[in-house]
Design a protein around this motif. Structure first.
Motif, PDB file in Angstrom:
ATOM      1  N   PRO A 180       0.803  -1.235   0.000  1.00 16.67           N
ATOM      2  CA  PRO A 180       0.000   0.000   0.000  1.00 16.67           C
ATOM      3  C   PRO A 180       0.829   1.275   0.000  1.00 16.67           C
ATOM      4  O   PRO A 180       0.466   2.259  -0.652  1.00 16.67           O
ATOM      5  N   TRP A 181       1.949   1.265   0.730  1.00 13.87           N
ATOM      6  CA  TRP A 181       2.760   2.484   0.805  1.00 13.87           C
ATOM      7  C   TRP A 181       3.481   2.781  -0.504  1.00 13.87           C
ATOM      8  O   TRP A 181       3.894   3.899  -0.745  1.00 13.87           O
ATOM      9  N   ASP A 182       3.632   1.778  -1.362  1.00  9.01           N
ATOM     10  CA  ASP A 182       4.285   2.004  -2.647  1.00  9.01           C
ATOM     11  C   ASP A 182       3.433   2.854  -3.585  1.00  9.01           C
ATOM     12  O   ASP A 182       3.966   3.632  -4.382  1.00  9.01           O
ATOM     13  N   TYR A 183       2.115   2.662  -3.536  1.00  7.67           N
ATOM     14  CA  TYR A 183       1.253   3.280  -4.545  1.00  7.67           C
ATOM     15  C   TYR A 183       0.187   4.226  -4.001  1.00  7.67           C
ATOM     16  O   TYR A 183      -0.496   4.893  -4.784  1.00  7.67           O
ATOM     17  N   ALA A 184       0.022   4.321  -2.680  1.00  6.57           N
ATOM     18  CA  ALA A 184      -1.097   5.095  -2.129  1.00  6.57           C
ATOM     19  C   ALA A 184      -1.107   6.538  -2.633  1.00  6.57           C
ATOM     20  O   ALA A 184      -2.125   7.033  -3.132  1.00  6.57           O
ATOM     21  N   ALA A 185       0.013   7.231  -2.530  1.00  7.93           N
ATOM     22  CA  ALA A 185       0.066   8.634  -2.959  1.00  7.93           C
ATOM     23  C   ALA A 185       0.078   8.746  -4.473  1.00  7.93           C
ATOM     24  O   ALA A 185      -0.670   9.530  -5.068  1.00  7.93           O
ATOM     25  N   GLY A 186       0.924   7.965  -5.134  1.00  8.40           N
ATOM     26  CA  GLY A 186       1.070   8.069  -6.583  1.00  8.40           C
ATOM     27  C   GLY A 186      -0.196   7.707  -7.338  1.00  8.40           C
ATOM     28  O   GLY A 186      -0.498   8.312  -8.375  1.00  8.40           O
ATOM     29  N   GLU A 187      -0.947   6.743  -6.840  1.00  2.19           N
ATOM     30  CA  GLU A 187      -2.187   6.346  -7.509  1.00  2.19           C
ATOM     31  C   GLU A 187      -3.186   7.495  -7.511  1.00  2.19           C
ATOM     32  O   GLU A 187      -3.850   7.756  -8.521  1.00  2.19           O
ATOM     33  N   LEU A 188      -3.309   8.208  -6.389  1.00  3.50           N
ATOM     34  CA  LEU A 188      -4.213   9.363  -6.341  1.00  3.50           C
ATOM     35  C   LEU A 188      -3.731  10.462  -7.275  1.00  3.50           C
ATOM     36  O   LEU A 188      -4.531  11.078  -7.991  1.00  3.50           O
ATOM     37  N   ILE A 189      -2.423  10.703  -7.301  1.00  2.00           N
ATOM     38  CA  ILE A 189      -1.865  11.753  -8.158  1.00  2.00           C
ATOM     39  C   ILE A 189      -2.151  11.433  -9.619  1.00  2.00           C
ATOM     40  O   ILE A 189      -2.573  12.301 -10.394  1.00  2.00           O
ATOM     41  N   ALA A 190      -1.939  10.179 -10.019  1.00  2.08           N
ATOM     42  CA  ALA A 190      -2.224   9.782 -11.402  1.00  2.08           C
ATOM     43  C   ALA A 190      -3.710   9.952 -11.722  1.00  2.08           C
ATOM     44  O   ALA A 190      -4.076  10.479 -12.780  1.00  2.08           O
ATOM     45  N   ARG A 191      -4.553   9.518 -10.803  1.00  2.00           N
ATOM     46  CA  ARG A 191      -5.996   9.585 -11.040  1.00  2.00           C
ATOM     47  C   ARG A 191      -6.478  11.027 -11.138  1.00  2.00           C
ATOM     48  O   ARG A 191      -7.307  11.364 -11.995  1.00  2.00           O
ATOM     49  N   GLU A 192      -5.955  11.878 -10.288  1.00  2.00           N
ATOM     50  CA  GLU A 192      -6.372  13.285 -10.307  1.00  2.00           C
ATOM     51  C   GLU A 192      -5.837  14.015 -11.532  1.00  2.00           C
ATOM     52  O   GLU A 192      -6.328  15.084 -11.881  1.00  2.00           O
ATOM     53  N   ALA A 193      -4.832  13.430 -12.197  1.00  2.00           N
ATOM     54  CA  ALA A 193      -4.318  14.019 -13.442  1.00  2.00           C
ATOM     55  C   ALA A 193      -5.069  13.501 -14.671  1.00  2.00           C
ATOM     56  O   ALA A 193      -4.705  13.842 -15.796  1.00  2.00           O
ATOM     57  N   GLY A 194      -6.077  12.675 -14.446  1.00  2.00           N
ATOM     58  CA  GLY A 194      -6.892  12.195 -15.552  1.00  2.00           C
ATOM     59  C   GLY A 194      -6.623  10.774 -15.983  1.00  2.00           C
ATOM     60  O   GLY A 194      -7.265  10.276 -16.912  1.00  2.00           O
ATOM     61  N   ALA A 195      -5.684  10.109 -15.334  1.00  2.00           N
ATOM     62  CA  ALA A 195      -5.410   8.714 -15.666  1.00  2.00           C
ATOM     63  C   ALA A 195      -6.476   7.809 -15.062  1.00  2.00           C
ATOM     64  O   ALA A 195      -7.151   8.177 -14.093  1.00  2.00           O
ATOM     65  N   LEU A 196      -6.599   6.627 -15.620  1.00  2.00           N
ATOM     66  CA  LEU A 196      -7.414   5.582 -15.015  1.00  2.00           C
ATOM     67  C   LEU A 196      -6.496   4.654 -14.244  1.00  2.00           C
ATOM     68  O   LEU A 196      -5.363   4.390 -14.661  1.00  2.00           O
ATOM     69  N   THR A 197      -6.970   4.158 -13.113  1.00  2.00           N
ATOM     70  CA  THR A 197      -6.175   3.256 -12.294  1.00  2.00           C
ATOM     71  C   THR A 197      -7.026   2.065 -11.884  1.00  2.00           C
ATOM     72  O   THR A 197      -8.248   2.136 -11.835  1.00  2.00           O
ATOM     73  N   GLY A 198      -6.359   0.961 -11.593  1.00  2.01           N
ATOM     74  CA  GLY A 198      -7.071  -0.223 -11.149  1.00  2.01           C
ATOM     75  C   GLY A 198      -6.125  -1.389 -11.012  1.00  2.01           C
ATOM     76  O   GLY A 198      -4.898  -1.239 -11.076  1.00  2.01           O
ATOM     77  N   GLY A 199      -6.734  -2.581 -10.847  1.00  2.00           N
ATOM     78  CA  GLY A 199      -5.968  -3.805 -10.787  1.00  2.00           C
ATOM     79  C   GLY A 199      -6.410  -4.715 -11.918  1.00  2.00           C
ATOM     80  O   GLY A 199      -6.355  -4.328 -13.079  1.00  2.00           O
ATOM     81  N   ARG A 200      -6.890  -5.899 -11.562  1.00  2.00           N
ATOM     82  CA  ARG A 200      -7.523  -6.736 -12.570  1.00  2.00           C
ATOM     83  C   ARG A 200      -8.840  -6.081 -12.988  1.00  2.00           C
ATOM     84  O   ARG A 200      -9.346  -5.183 -12.294  1.00  2.00           O
ATOM     85  N   PRO A 201      -9.421  -6.455 -14.132  1.00  2.00           N
ATOM     86  CA  PRO A 201     -10.663  -5.813 -14.567  1.00  2.00           C
ATOM     87  C   PRO A 201     -11.715  -5.773 -13.463  1.00  2.00           C
ATOM     88  O   PRO A 201     -11.964  -6.758 -12.779  1.00  2.00           O
TER      89      PRO A 201
END
Length: 267
Positions: free
Chosen positions: A214-235
């Motif tokens: 969780p600590w690897d991606y918690a901040a970066g995932e939000l930053i990517a998502r707020e920049a317009g990217a889509l994020t997720g895991g398996r479908p």
């Protein structure tokens, strides 16, 4: 629902904690770390710096937000009573740090009742600090971040990472072998937090990795998502240790099912 005032307060604390830890790591790294005399001493020094950075961050959080919970890479796990939990990676990209490469950073995220509401990633050797607040966009300093414009998968630059266990690395290499012919090229940056921020900043079209914490991606995932990217895991699933994917919407639509088909989610 969390108030805008509280999100602003959490952002200020996150920026302070990540910024000061980044300065500690940058200024405290021995110039000859990568060529130290013994095989064990460089790793020992990196571990000491990692622990010192987390201690600095936890001290700031304890002073500013004493009732909050904390989950940290170096063992901190405090439940808290406020509904806020901080998720902290004091040094993401330790091998880069060991070798004197600039691709390392400090990742600090704040969750409210399980949802990430603030993310900060400080990258001192890049001279950049990325941050996002849920619903408020993603930023680097005063510049708003936006992921790249739509491009087909075969024109996408995609980053990934590899685990340390041999069996997992072999499978991840096989997944990469299957992905490479379908994309423009693949990069291996060495820091999940920075790879996610690079998706946000338009430097990458996509990123995927299995085995993150969780600590690897918690901040970066939000930053990517707020920049317009889509994020997720398996479908239909969120990002997790099983699989984390972040990409521009057009690339995500093709990359996620391709990764699922290639078995990127298992060892």
């Amino acid at each position: 629902m969390i108030s805008e005032e509280l999100k602003a307060e959490l952002l200020a604390v996150g920026l302070e904690a990540a910024g000061r830890a980044g300065e500690l790591l940058r200024d405290g790294r021995p110039a000859d770390l990568a060529v130290a005399a013994t095989k064990t001493s460089p790793i020992d020094v990196v571990t000491e710096m990692d622990l010192a950075a987390e201690k600095l961050i936890t001290g700031i959080l304890a002073e500013r937000r004493p009732e909050d919970g904390l989950l940290g890479e170096e063992g901190a796990d405090v439940p808290g009573s406020s509904g806020i939990r901080w998720v902290v990676d004091p040094l993401d990209g330790t091998v880069n740090y060991l070798y004197g490469l600039p691709g390392w950073g400090v990742s600090v995220a704040a969750e409210y009742r399980g949802e990430t509401v603030v993310g900060v990633v400080a990258a001192p050797l890049r001279g950049e600090t990325y941050h996002a607040v849920l619903g408020g966009g993603a930023w680097s300093g005063g510049s708003r971040l936006a992921c790249r414009a739509a491009a087909p998968l075969d024109q996408a630059l995609v980053a990934t990472g590899f685990g340390y266990l041999q069996a997992r690395r072999e499978h991840q290499a096989e997944v990469a072998r299957r992905i490479i012919p379908r994309v423009r090229d693949i990069r291996r940056g060495g820091s999940a937090a920075l790879d996610l921020c690079d998706v946000a900043a338009g430097r990458l079209d996509g990123y995927y990795e299995r085995g993150l914490n969780p600590w690897d991606y918690a901040a970066g995932e939000l930053i990517a998502r707020e920049a317009g990217a889509l994020t997720g895991g398996r479908p239909s699933e969120p990002a997790s240790g099983e699989l984390t994917v972040a990409a521009t919407p057009a690339v995500f639509a093709s990359l996620q099912p391709l990764l699922d088909e290639a078995g990127a989610w298992h060892d």
